[in-house]
Design an enzyme around this catalytic site. Structure first.
Site, PDB file in Angstrom:
ATOM      1  NE  ARG A  27      48.877  38.269  36.829  1.00  0.00           N
ATOM      2  CZ  ARG A  27      47.985  37.815  35.952  1.00  0.00           C
ATOM      3  NH1 ARG A  27      48.389  37.169  34.882  1.00  0.00           N
ATOM      4  NH2 ARG A  27      46.706  38.006  36.168  1.00  0.00           N
ATOM      5  NE  ARG A  31      50.724  32.045  32.123  1.00  0.00           N
ATOM      6  CZ  ARG A  31      49.555  32.360  31.576  1.00  0.00           C
ATOM      7  NH1 ARG A  31      48.893  31.466  30.875  1.00  0.00           N
ATOM      8  NH2 ARG A  31      49.047  33.571  31.705  1.00  0.00           N
ATOM      9  NE  ARG A  40      51.097  26.155  34.935  1.00  0.00           N
ATOM     10  CZ  ARG A  40      50.543  26.564  33.814  1.00  0.00           C
ATOM     11  NH1 ARG A  40      49.694  27.559  33.826  1.00  0.00           N
ATOM     12  NH2 ARG A  40      50.861  26.007  32.669  1.00  0.00           N
ATOM     13  CG  ASP A  77      44.068  34.971  40.415  1.00  0.00           C
ATOM     14  OD1 ASP A  77      44.921  35.195  39.552  1.00  0.00           O
ATOM     15  OD2 ASP A  77      42.864  35.257  40.268  1.00  0.00           O
ATOM     16  CE1 TYR A 154      38.416  37.734  34.871  1.00  0.00           C
ATOM     17  CE2 TYR A 154      38.510  39.621  36.365  1.00  0.00           C
ATOM     18  CZ  TYR A 154      38.993  38.938  35.269  1.00  0.00           C
ATOM     19  OH  TYR A 154      40.046  39.447  34.554  1.00  0.00           O
TER      20      TYR A 154
HETATM   21  O1  CP3 Z   1      52.067  39.704  40.411  1.00  0.00           O
HETATM   22  C1  CP3 Z   1      52.365  38.571  40.842  1.00  0.00           C
HETATM   23  O2  CP3 Z   1      53.416  37.982  40.553  1.00  0.00           O
HETATM   24  C2  CP3 Z   1      51.436  37.939  41.884  1.00  0.00           C
HETATM   25  C3  CP3 Z   1      50.488  37.016  41.413  1.00  0.00           C
HETATM   26  C4  CP3 Z   1      49.211  37.439  40.703  1.00  0.00           C
HETATM   27  C5  CP3 Z   1      48.522  36.544  39.856  1.00  0.00           C
HETATM   28  N1  CP3 Z   1      47.350  37.109  39.477  1.00  0.00           N
HETATM   29  C6  CP3 Z   1      49.003  35.213  39.486  1.00  0.00           C
HETATM   30  C7  CP3 Z   1      48.444  34.547  38.303  1.00  0.00           C
HETATM   31  C8  CP3 Z   1      48.440  38.603  40.773  1.00  0.00           C
HETATM   32  C9  CP3 Z   1      48.726  39.905  41.497  1.00  0.00           C
HETATM   33  C10 CP3 Z   1      47.249  38.382  39.998  1.00  0.00           C
HETATM   34  C11 CP3 Z   1      46.151  39.376  39.869  1.00  0.00           C
HETATM   35  C12 CP3 Z   1      45.057  39.127  38.913  1.00  0.00           C
HETATM   36  N2  CP3 Z   1      44.448  37.947  38.599  1.00  0.00           N
HETATM   37  C13 CP3 Z   1      44.360  40.152  38.223  1.00  0.00           C
HETATM   38  C14 CP3 Z   1      44.607  41.632  38.354  1.00  0.00           C
HETATM   39  C15 CP3 Z   1      45.903  42.057  37.789  1.00  0.00           C
HETATM   40  C16 CP3 Z   1      45.990  42.115  36.311  1.00  0.00           C
HETATM   41  O3  CP3 Z   1      46.933  41.497  35.772  1.00  0.00           O
HETATM   42  O4  CP3 Z   1      45.181  42.801  35.694  1.00  0.00           O
HETATM   43  C17 CP3 Z   1      43.369  39.546  37.434  1.00  0.00           C
HETATM   44  C18 CP3 Z   1      42.416  40.255  36.501  1.00  0.00           C
HETATM   45  C19 CP3 Z   1      43.417  38.147  37.703  1.00  0.00           C
HETATM   46  C20 CP3 Z   1      42.511  37.106  37.174  1.00  0.00           C
HETATM   47  C21 CP3 Z   1      43.257  36.087  36.422  1.00  0.00           C
HETATM   48  N3  CP3 Z   1      44.101  35.163  36.998  1.00  0.00           N
HETATM   49  C22 CP3 Z   1      43.251  35.863  35.024  1.00  0.00           C
HETATM   50  C23 CP3 Z   1      42.466  36.680  34.031  1.00  0.00           C
HETATM   51  C24 CP3 Z   1      44.114  34.785  34.792  1.00  0.00           C
HETATM   52  C25 CP3 Z   1      44.382  34.082  33.497  1.00  0.00           C
HETATM   53  C26 CP3 Z   1      45.456  34.837  32.800  1.00  0.00           C
HETATM   54  C27 CP3 Z   1      46.065  34.055  31.666  1.00  0.00           C
HETATM   55  O5  CP3 Z   1      46.837  34.710  30.969  1.00  0.00           O
HETATM   56  O6  CP3 Z   1      45.786  32.853  31.506  1.00  0.00           O
HETATM   57  C28 CP3 Z   1      44.666  34.391  36.025  1.00  0.00           C
HETATM   58  C29 CP3 Z   1      45.656  33.304  36.251  1.00  0.00           C
HETATM   59  C30 CP3 Z   1      46.961  33.696  36.844  1.00  0.00           C
HETATM   60  N4  CP3 Z   1      47.108  34.442  37.982  1.00  0.00           N
HETATM   61  C31 CP3 Z   1      48.261  33.301  36.406  1.00  0.00           C
HETATM   62  C32 CP3 Z   1      49.187  33.831  37.319  1.00  0.00           C
HETATM   63  C33 CP3 Z   1      50.680  33.643  37.326  1.00  0.00           C
HETATM   64  C34 CP3 Z   1      48.552  32.423  35.216  1.00  0.00           C
HETATM   65  C35 CP3 Z   1      48.217  31.042  35.640  1.00  0.00           C
HETATM   66  C36 CP3 Z   1      49.068  29.997  34.988  1.00  0.00           C
HETATM   67  O7  CP3 Z   1      50.150  29.679  35.529  1.00  0.00           O
HETATM   68  O8  CP3 Z   1      48.624  29.474  33.951  1.00  0.00           O
END
Ligand code: CP3
Length: 355
Positions: A27, A31, A40, A77, A154
């Site tokens: 990640r 944010r 964003r 994602d 999910y």
């Molecule tokens: O690592 C990176 O920089 C690459 C981008 C990346 C994102 N999601 C961007 C993202 C990667 C590799 C993921 C994987 C992901 N997404 C996983 C597996 C990895 C982990 O962290 O366990 C999972 C379970 C998801 C599903 C997901 N996407 C969730 C649960 C959420 C909400 C999280 C939250 O805190 O609100 C997301 C959204 C998401 N994916 C964000 C980002 C940067 C946040 C979105 C935003 O900008 O508000």
């Protein structure tokens, strides 16, 4: 294709000698960076950002401008896959991901089909091509997908879950239905990752965030077996370069021994297993990636530096370590603190390598 200027990450994944331990952060685009929040905002919302290759490229590059990282990771994602299957992914502020059409009946699962990946996920492959052009060979690009079980949680729960009641009931009461779900997602994911590789991803990571919520036998039957299927179907070499595969099962513990047999090149390790123990579990089979507790980044730069020192010492001497956190960086972290971590890896890791 331009020659790669920094390949320490790829070499470490293949357990080849390197002069220092490479580092990237799960990640790393996100944010905690004000410049990410700005872009964003410009895109409107998270999915619009993912669907815009130019802006997805921009946020992928942001952490590389600030820190001496050894890899970039595609901005996207894991839930783009079920979205392409027609489930209607959207994000609700404060609640995380939701599906308009979750698959909550046996019939809904049986009716799932592998979508037209090339067409439905074209925006991802376009982002990969755009990022490769922009990187210009500075560091390799990591592509990724979720594990079928993690993505499946999910899909059937309809969003984030703590206990996974629906999918766990399926595992016990209708295992053949869950097998079908795993097979459809695995097949889709194999095509998805191969298309990322075709577009220019130089390594891939499978995020198995929730697989270890299953008990051992169910983990092996559903989560591990479906990741195995993906690995068996992946393009492992392109333009004479090997494409390493990383599997990250959060909380795997002793299951790392089983995971080392899947044919992956490296395993991600979270902070609940120290790297010395993980090394005993996997022997010389695979490289290891991890595993500083992301909470450490809330502490002072001195404490962070000590955490890096302890993590490097726990892995010990020799090749096959990629530095990372044990899970993703959280939105509340001070960007300067990540700088302290990356600098400490650069300064403290050469003593663990002979090359
Ligand atoms: O690592 C990176 O920089 C690459 C981008 C990346 C994102 N999601 C961007 C993202 C990667 C590799 C993921 C994987 C992901 N997404 C996983 C597996 C990895 C982990 O962290 O366990 C999972 C379970 C998801 C599903 C997901 N996407 C969730 C649960 C959420 C909400 C999280 C939250 O805190 O609100 C997301 C959204 C998401 N994916 C964000 C980002 C940067 C946040 C979105 C935003 O900008 O508000």
């Amino acid at each position: 294709m331009s020659e790669l200027k920094n390949d320490v990450f790829l070499r470490a994944l293949m357990r080849q000698p390197v002069p220092r331990t490479p580092v990237w952060i799960m990640r790393q685009a996100g944010r905690y960076l004000p410049e990410y929040r700005e872009v964003r905002g410009q895109a409107g919302d998270f999915m619009s950002l993912c669907r815009n290759p130019e802006l997805a490229c921009e946020v992928t590059m942001q952490p590389l401008r600030r820190y001496k990282l050894d890899a970039a990771i595609l901005f996207s994602d894991i839930l783009t896959v079920p979205d392409a299957m027609g489930l209607g992914l959207h994000f609700i502020a404060g609640e995380g991901p939701k599906f308009k059409e979750p698959v909550q009946s046996v019939d809904a699962i049986r009716n799932l089909r592998v979508p037209d990946v090339e067409k439905k996920l074209d925006y991802v492959f376009e982002a990969v091509r755009t990022i490769r052009r922009e990187l210009n060979g500075e560091v390799p690009l990591i592509g990724f997908a979720g594990s079928p079980f993690t993505v499946g949680t999910y899909m059937v729960e309809g969003g984030s879950s703590r206990e996974f009641p629906t999918i766990k009931a399926l595992a016990k009461e209708s295992p053949d239905v869950l097998d079908h779900l795993m097979n459809i997602v695995a097949e889709t994911t194999t095509e998805y990752l191969n298309a990322q590789i075709e577009a220019g991803a130089q390594a891939v990571q499978i995020f198995d965030t929730w697989g270890a919520a299953l008990e051992g036998d169910d983990f092996r039957r559903f989560s591990m077996a479906s990741m195995q299927k993906i690995i068996d179907g992946l393009t492992r070499e392109k333009d004479g370069q090997k494409i390493p595969v990383i599997v990250f099962t959060k909380g795997a513990g002793p299951l790392l021994t089983d995971l080392a047999e899947t044919g992956c090149d490296a395993l991600g390790v979270d902070w609940t297993t120290d790297l010395a123990t993980a090394r005993e579990y996997v022997g010389d089979k695979v490289a290891l990636q991890g595993n500083l507790d992301p909470a450490t980044l809330r502490e002072s730069p001195e404490v962070i530096r000590q955490g890096v020192a302890d993590t490097l010492a726990s892995y010990g001497k020799g090749p096959g370590h990629v530095f990372n956190l044990g899970h993703g960086i959280t939105p509340d972290i001070d960007p300067e603190h990540l700088g302290a971590l990356v600098d400490a890896v650069h300064e403290l890791s050469p003593q663990y390598h002979d090359a």
